[in-house]
Enzyme design. Structure first.
Site, PDB file in Angstrom:
ATOM      1  CE  LYS A  95      -3.113   2.765   3.054  1.00 48.45           C
ATOM      2  NZ  LYS A  95      -3.819   2.858   3.990  1.00 48.45           N
ATOM      3  N   GLY A 156      -8.065   8.978   9.109  1.00 45.84           N
ATOM      4  CA  GLY A 156      -8.531   9.239  10.677  1.00 45.84           C
ATOM      5  C   GLY A 156      -9.570  10.198  10.891  1.00 45.84           C
ATOM      6  CB  ALA A 183      -8.206   6.942   4.207  1.00 45.59           C
ATOM      7  N   GLY A 184     -10.930   7.708   5.948  1.00 43.87           N
ATOM      8  CA  GLY A 184     -12.058   8.728   6.149  1.00 43.87           C
ATOM      9  C   GLY A 184     -13.291   8.051   6.519  1.00 43.87           C
ATOM     10  CG  ASN A 205      -6.314   1.163  11.465  1.00 43.26           C
ATOM     11  OD1 ASN A 205      -5.585   0.896  11.127  1.00 43.26           O
ATOM     12  ND2 ASN A 205      -6.829   0.842  12.749  1.00 43.26           N
ATOM     13  CB  THR A 206      -9.581   5.538  12.634  1.00 39.79           C
ATOM     14  OG1 THR A 206      -7.960   5.671  12.055  1.00 39.79           O
ATOM     15  CG2 THR A 206      -9.519   6.415  13.916  1.00 39.79           C
TER      16      THR A 206
END
Lengths: 256, 64
Positions: A95, A156, A183-184, A205-206
Site C-alpha cells: 500500500k 483518521g 481512509a476517512g 482502521n480508525t
C-alpha cells in the site's frame, strides 16, 4: 474480487493499528471477516521482540497482508520502506503512501506516480493511496498500478465520502479497475455508500479500532459492506422528485 | 566505530551490518535493514560498515 490475480473473498479490508489490545484486534478481525489486513514497518530496539510478537498475532488472523509505507513523505523513503516491508512480510503487495501535506495527509500526486513506477518496475504489486483525481488515477495506471485506492476523506477523520461526485466520476472513468475506498470512513453507512457507488471494497482502521466496542463495529461494517455491494449488484431504482404510489391505484374501493 | 542506529549515535566493534546486528541484540530478530537510506537485504548484511553510516532497523508493526 480479484486483486493482482489473487481472489479475495471479503470486500472489507481492515487496518491493525490503534486497537486497545491484541485480543481486541483479533476479535475485531474475526467479527469483520476481513480478507486483507494492513500492516507497517517501524523501528525496533535491540533486544526488543515486539516485531516478532506482532508477527505471531497477525499470522493467526489468517488474512492476506498488505504492508504500507505510511508516514513516508519522499519517493526514496517510500521505496526503501517498501523494500523492507517486502522482505519482512514476504509479499510483493504494498500500500503505497507518499504523503504531501502534513495536516491533511493528502497524497503527493507527483511523488506517488514516481514511486509507483519505480516499485512496479521492481516487481511490486502497488496499491496506491490516492485521491479521487481522475488524471492522477490515469497516471497511476500508466505507471503499472492495477488497483487504485482513492480516499473517502483524510485519514483518521471519519468524515465519510466528502466528494461523492468525484468518487462517482472516478468509478465511471475506470469501470474495470479494482478500486478501494481507503481512509476517512467513520460509520458503516458511509462504507455502504462507497459500495453502492460501485467501489470494489473499502479499507478502514480508525473507525473500528477507536469505536467503544471495536468488535461490534467491525461486525457492523461487515454487514454494511455486504449490503452496499448487494445494492450495487441489484441495479438500484432511479430517484425521482414526484411521489409515485407503490400500491396499485386500479381496484381501489370507491368510497366518499 | 561510531554509527547511527535508528537515529541514535551508537558505538560498535563490528565491521559489518550482520556483526552490528548481533552485537546490538538483534540476533534472530525479525527485522529488515537500510543503510544510508538504501535497503540492505538480509542476504547482503556481510557488507562492511563505515564510520558515520546511518543504519535503520525495522520490524513488523501495526498499520492502517
Amino acid at each position: 474480487m480479484l486483486l493482482y490475480g489473487t481472489a479475495i473473498a471479503s470486500r472489507l479490508m481492515l487496518g491493525t493499528a490503534q486497537y486497545p489490545s491484541p485480543a481486541v484486534l483479533a476479535e475485531a478481525f474475526r467479527r469483520s471477516a476481513a480478507g486483507i489486513a494492513t500492516v507497517s514497518v517501524r523501528r525496533e530496539a535491540g533486544g526488543d521482540r515486539a516485531g516478532a510478537a506482532f508477527w505471531d498475532l497477525i499470522r493467526d488472523l489468517d488474512v492476506t497482508l498488505l504492508p504500507n509505507t505510511a508516514g513516508c513523505h519522499s519517493v526514496r523513503e517510500a521505496v526503501t520502506t517498501a523494500h523492507m516491508a517486502r522482505e519482512l512480510f514476504d509479499t510483493p503487495w504494498i500500500k503505497l503512501e507518499v504523503i504531501g501535506h502534513a495536516d491533511t495527509l493528502q497524497p503527493d500526486p507527483f511523488g506517488l506516480v514516481e514511486a509507483a513506477r519505480i516499485l512496479t518496475d521492481e516487481g511490486f504489486k502497488v496499491f496506491p493511496y490516492t485521491t479521487e483525481d481522475v488524471v492522477l488515477a490515469d497516471r497511476l495506471l500508466q505507471a503499472g498500478c492495477e488497483v487504485l485506492m482513492p480516499w473517502g476523506a483524510p485519514i483518521g477523520t471519519g468524515l465519510g465520502l466528502t466528494n461523492i461526485y468525484g468518487l462517482r466520476t472516478l468509478r465511471a472513468q475506470f469501470p474495470d479497475v479494482p478500486m478501494v475506498v481507503d481512509a476517512g470512513l467513520g460509520l458503516p453507512s458511509q462504507a455502504a455508500m462507497a459500495m453502492e457507488l460501485g467501489y470494489d471494497a473499502v479499507l478502514l482502521n480508525t473507525a473500528v479500532a477507536k469505536a467503544g466496542d471495536p468488535a461490534t463495529m467491525a461486525a457492523g461494517f461487515a454487514r454494511a459492506v455486504e449490503a452496499g455491494r448487494l445494492a450495487y449488484e441489484a441495479d438500484p431504482m432511479e430517484p425521482r422528485d414526484m411521489a409515485a404510489p407503490s400500491t396499485p391505484v386500479i381496484g381501489r374501493a370507491f368510497l366518499t | 566505530m561510531q554509527i547511527t542506529v535508528n537515529g541514535t549515535a551508537t558505538e560498535v566493534q563490528a565491521q559489518t551490518l550482520a556483526g552490528a546486528l548481533d552485537e546490538l541484540g538483534y540476533r534472530d530478530a525479525k527485522v529488515a535493514t537500510a543503510v544510508n537510506e538504501s535497503f540492505v537485504p538480509a542476504t547482503a548484511r556481510d557488507a562492511p560498515l563505515s564510520p558515520g553510516d546511518r543504519v535503520e532497523i525495522v520490524a513488523p508493526r501495526q498499520g492502517g
